[in-house]
Design a protein around this motif. Structure first.
Motif, short mmCIF file in Angstrom:
data_model
loop_
_atom_site.label_atom_id
_atom_site.label_comp_id
_atom_site.label_asym_id
_atom_site.label_seq_id
_atom_site.Cartn_x
_atom_site.Cartn_y
_atom_site.Cartn_z
N SER A 1 71.56 68.20 39.55
CA SER A 1 71.60 67.23 38.45
C SER A 1 72.76 66.25 38.63
O SER A 1 72.62 65.05 38.39
N LEU A 2 73.91 66.78 39.04
CA LEU A 2 75.10 65.93 39.18
C LEU A 2 74.96 64.91 40.31
O LEU A 2 75.55 63.82 40.23
N MET B 1 73.34 60.74 30.67
CA MET B 1 72.17 61.61 30.79
C MET B 1 72.42 62.69 31.85
O MET B 1 72.07 63.86 31.65
N GLY B 2 73.04 62.29 32.96
CA GLY B 2 73.38 63.27 33.98
C GLY B 2 74.36 64.31 33.47
O GLY B 2 74.21 65.51 33.74
N TYR B 3 75.39 63.85 32.70
CA TYR B 3 76.33 64.80 32.11
C TYR B 3 75.62 65.76 31.16
O TYR B 3 75.89 66.96 31.15
N GLN B 4 74.71 65.20 30.35
CA GLN B 4 74.00 66.03 29.37
C GLN B 4 73.16 67.10 30.06
O GLN B 4 73.16 68.26 29.64
N MET B 5 72.44 66.69 31.11
CA MET B 5 71.60 67.66 31.82
C MET B 5 72.46 68.73 32.50
O MET B 5 72.12 69.91 32.50
N ALA B 6 73.60 68.29 33.08
CA ALA B 6 74.47 69.25 33.76
C ALA B 6 75.04 70.27 32.77
O ALA B 6 75.08 71.47 33.05
N VAL B 7 75.49 69.78 31.61
CA VAL B 7 76.05 70.68 30.60
C VAL B 7 74.95 71.56 30.00
O VAL B 7 75.18 72.74 29.70
N ALA B 8 73.75 70.99 29.82
CA ALA B 8 72.63 71.78 29.33
C ALA B 8 72.35 72.95 30.27
O ALA B 8 72.17 74.10 29.84
N TYR B 9 72.31 72.66 31.56
CA TYR B 9 72.08 73.73 32.53
C TYR B 9 73.26 74.69 32.61
O TYR B 9 73.09 75.87 32.94
N THR B 10 74.47 74.18 32.30
CA THR B 10 75.62 75.08 32.24
C THR B 10 75.42 76.10 31.13
O THR B 10 75.72 77.29 31.30
N GLY B 11 74.91 75.63 29.98
CA GLY B 11 74.60 76.55 28.90
C GLY B 11 73.57 77.57 29.31
O GLY B 11 73.68 78.77 29.01
#
Length: 406
Positions: A57-58, A346-356
């Motif tokens: 994602s990043l 959007m990239g940050y959001q997806m990365a943090v979402a996957y972190t969760g």
């Protein structure tokens, strides 16, 4: 006509993303004794998958810019299909962990790229329907797995069947690959005052989101990331440990628990289908709130010591509640923080979402192994409350900035 067909291809790609996401949780009660793994090892596998997704994602922006969304989508499906085929033959946990790496890498770039494309170029109902098709895949996965386990107790057959479906999607994407270039050449970016100035504007022309080389410094962005993390914490934890909760506390057979969890994903799918129509009447913010309240209500049903079939209702209600939250949050990104910033955010959001997704379900697995799987609804409720509180804080920040009403 071409644009409509193009949307169908995007929807098919999201089916391919959803198919493997729900398999591990429903198969784990049968997988664990066969491969001789510890109970909490499902959390480790989930962590490896989502860790690979975070990495992809990043770097997705640069990869898509270089190769194009079509090629990245095709490559993603090849990776996931191959990994799933490997799962069906894996002799031990070690091989499952190795195969989890390409499974995760295959999902991240295409997920971020398609989400950004739809959020920037399509209305909110298309974003809901896009994620509805993810739900189609996530719902089909447990049904396929439960059928395999119910007939011959072979979870491997379930993974094998899903891999064949993935390879079928690979073939469709391969023969339609030229379409991505055709549509890209026909699509003209909108030329608006917003695009010319690089700012998000009110109706009066006042800039709300000025240019900023550090999008994380924009007010509300960091709190929004917290919302994404705990949304995915709820969704992934229910999907990964829901079947184990039903087997361990409601004493259901694994194949029955798998069907019930598929109803959870079915609730997400059905909810997102109808959300696409509801967005024509209600704004994203209203739908996010309504979804959070509904999901919390479903968790409360799981906590009540009533008839076990209320657990099925609870899973469905949680799914219906979660349905509008993620797509509506994603679609809000350009409106909240400006189109110039939306791709990076959007990239940050997806990365943090996957972190969760990476951290929270395995963390619960460790707690459940040490204490009890009966803590499942309590932990889900805690995650959901944090999600809702952080979402409301973003709304207050935007209200104080004069960007919208509460």
């Amino acid at each position: 006509m071409v644009a409509t067909f193009f949307l169908i291809i995007i929807y098919l790609a999201f089916i391919s993303l959803g198919l493997p996401d729900s398999l591990l949780g429903v198969a784990w009660p049968a997988m664990q004794p066969e491969i001789g793994a510890a109970f909490e090892s499902a959390g480790l596998l989930s962590m490896v998958v989502t860790g690979g997704t975070i990495v992809s994602s990043l770097v997705s922006g640069r990869v898509i810019e270089r190769f194009g969304t079509g090629i990245v989508t095709l490559a993603s499906c090849v990776l996931t299909a191959s990994a799933l085929l490997g799962f069906s033959f894996a002799p031990s946990l070690f091989w499952l962990i190795l195969l989890a790496i390409p499974l995760g890498l295959g999902a991240g770039a295409v997920d971020t790229g398609l989400n950004h494309y739809v959020a920037s170029h399509y209305k909110a109902h298309h974003m809901s329907w896009l994620h509805c098709f993810w739900g189609v895949g996530a719902t089909l996965g447990p049904i396929i797995m439960s059928t395999s386990m119910g007939t011959n107790h072979a979870w491997r057959d379930g993974y094998y069947t899903v891999s064949i479906l993935q390879f079928a999607l690979v073939f469709i994407l391969l023969i339609t690959l030229p379409l991505w270039r055709i549509v890209a050449s026909q699509h003209e970016p909108q030329t608006t005052l917003e695009a010319q100035t690089g700012n998000q504007l009110t109706n009066s022309g006042e800039a709300l989101v000025p240019k900023n080389d550090k999008p994380l410094q924009i007010r509300g962005v960091k709190v929004t990331l917290l919302t994404f993390m705990f949304y995915c914490g709820v969704e992934a934890t229910v999907g990964l440990w829901g079947a184990s909760f039903l087997v361990g506390t409601r004493h259901l057979p694994p194949e029955t628990a798998a069907v019930w969890v598929s109803m959870y994903y079915g609730g997400i799918t059905l909810g997102r289908f109808f959300t696409g129509f509801v967005t024509l009447k209600f704004n994203n913010r209203t739908l996010i709130r309504a979804g959070q309240i509904t999901a919390i209500s479903g968790v409360v049903l799981l906590m009540l010591p009533l008839n076990p079939y209320l657990s099925l209702v609870g899973f469905i209600v949680i799914g219906l509640g979660l349905a509008p939250i993620f797509p509506c949050l994603l679609h809000e990104t350009p409106a909240r923080f400006g189109k110039d910033h939306s791709s990076r955010i959007m990239g940050y959001q997806m990365a943090v979402a996957y972190t969760g997704t990476t951290i929270l379900p395995p963390l619960f697995g460790i707690v459940a192994a040490q204490i009890s799987i009966g803590l499942f609804p309590i932990v889900i409720l805690m995650f959901a409350l944090i999600m809702m509180l952080s979402s409301e804080k973003v709304n207050r920040i935007l209200y104080q900035s004069g960007k919208r009403e509460v």
